[in-house]
Design a protein around this motif. Structure first.
Motif, mmCIF file in Angstrom:
data_model
loop_
_atom_site.group_PDB
_atom_site.id
_atom_site.type_symbol
_atom_site.label_atom_id
_atom_site.label_comp_id
_atom_site.label_asym_id
_atom_site.label_seq_id
_atom_site.Cartn_x
_atom_site.Cartn_y
_atom_site.Cartn_z
ATOM 1 N N ASN A 6 1.356 -9.676 -5.346
ATOM 2 C CA ASN A 6 1.416 -9.154 -6.705
ATOM 3 C C ASN A 6 2.286 -7.887 -6.755
ATOM 4 N N ILE A 7 2.106 -7.003 -5.782
ATOM 5 C CA ILE A 7 2.890 -5.767 -5.726
ATOM 6 C C ILE A 7 4.365 -6.096 -5.509
ATOM 7 N N ILE A 8 4.639 -7.036 -4.615
ATOM 8 C CA ILE A 8 6.026 -7.438 -4.343
ATOM 9 C C ILE A 8 6.677 -7.989 -5.606
ATOM 10 N N ASP A 9 5.961 -8.851 -6.325
ATOM 11 C CA ASP A 9 6.497 -9.407 -7.574
ATOM 12 C C ASP A 9 6.814 -8.306 -8.580
ATOM 13 N N LYS A 10 5.911 -7.337 -8.689
ATOM 14 C CA LYS A 10 6.146 -6.225 -9.616
ATOM 15 C C LYS A 10 7.335 -5.368 -9.175
ATOM 16 N N LYS A 12 9.914 -6.473 -7.557
ATOM 17 C CA LYS A 12 11.102 -7.276 -7.875
ATOM 18 C C LYS A 12 11.499 -7.100 -9.342
ATOM 19 N N LYS A 13 10.515 -6.788 -10.191
ATOM 20 C CA LYS A 13 10.776 -6.573 -11.617
ATOM 21 C C LYS A 13 11.078 -5.110 -11.932
ATOM 22 N N GLY A 14 11.092 -4.265 -10.879
ATOM 23 C CA GLY A 14 11.462 -2.859 -11.070
ATOM 24 C C GLY A 14 10.320 -1.939 -11.464
ATOM 25 N N ASP A 15 9.091 -2.329 -11.255
ATOM 26 C CA ASP A 15 7.920 -1.519 -11.605
ATOM 27 C C ASP A 15 7.791 -0.326 -10.640
ATOM 28 N N PRO A 16 7.960 0.909 -11.133
ATOM 29 C CA PRO A 16 7.900 2.091 -10.262
ATOM 30 C C PRO A 16 6.505 2.345 -9.658
#
Length: 177
Positions: A6-10, A12-16
């Motif tokens: 889940n963290i990796i996916d976020k 990848k979307k640029g979530d700081p």
């Protein structure tokens, strides 16, 4: 989906916030790698920062196959050695007299911190090759490409590192018994 995925996916979307969480999850492990292959703490800290920048730049390339930690580890090792190669550091190393394993008893105890101290005292090129081969379990071909030396030099550096360590262990045992 597990928490790390889940963290990796976020990320990848640029979530700081996810990037910060990923950093906190792995910073100490990656710093241990950086310190192992850097000349000093300051260089290791720079390599840690550069490594995480590269991870966040490249995270979209992580396919999910294999260990994420292993993927990151490779990035940090490559960052460290890329800088090393750029500086083209050359090191002259003393010739080491041969010590056979027969010179060292089989059932010995050496405290871990003493053994790691011996490894840290190895000449830099020998320490790097020894650590990559023994700790990271890399093959000589991969080590040679990473460090910028030939396969034969990698094998020679490993053999010399082992000789130095055998000598240090033998000397240590003389004084501890």
């Amino acid at each position: 989906m597990c928490k790390l995925d889940n963290i990796i996916d976020k990320c990848k979307k640029g979530d700081p916030k996810a990037a910060e969480e990923l950093y906190h999850m792995f910073a100490s492990q990656m710093f241990a790698i950086c310190i192992r292959y850097s000349r000093d703490r300051t260089e290791a800290e720079d390599n840690l920062q550069d490594g995480f920048l590269k991870v966040f730049e490249s995270i979209s390339q992580y396919s999910g196959r294999g260990s994420f930690e292993g993927w990151m580890k490779r990035i940090f090792i490559h960052i460290t050695f890329e800088k090393y190669r750029k500086n083209n550091m050359l090191q002259v190393v003393e010739e080491v007299p041969e010590t056979t394993m027969a010179d060292i008893e089989e059932n010995i105890y050496i405290p871990e911190e003493v053994l790691f101290g011996f490894i840290e005292e190895l000449p830099e090129k020998y320490r790097q090759v020894f650590s990559l081969y023994v700790i990271e379990e890399m093959q000589h071909k991969e080590i040679a490409a990473l460090v910028g030396i030939s396969e034969g030099t990698s094998k020679s550096n490993l053999a010399r590192a082992r000789e130095i360590l055998k000598r240090k262990i033998k000397d240590y045992l003389k004084y501890e018994q």
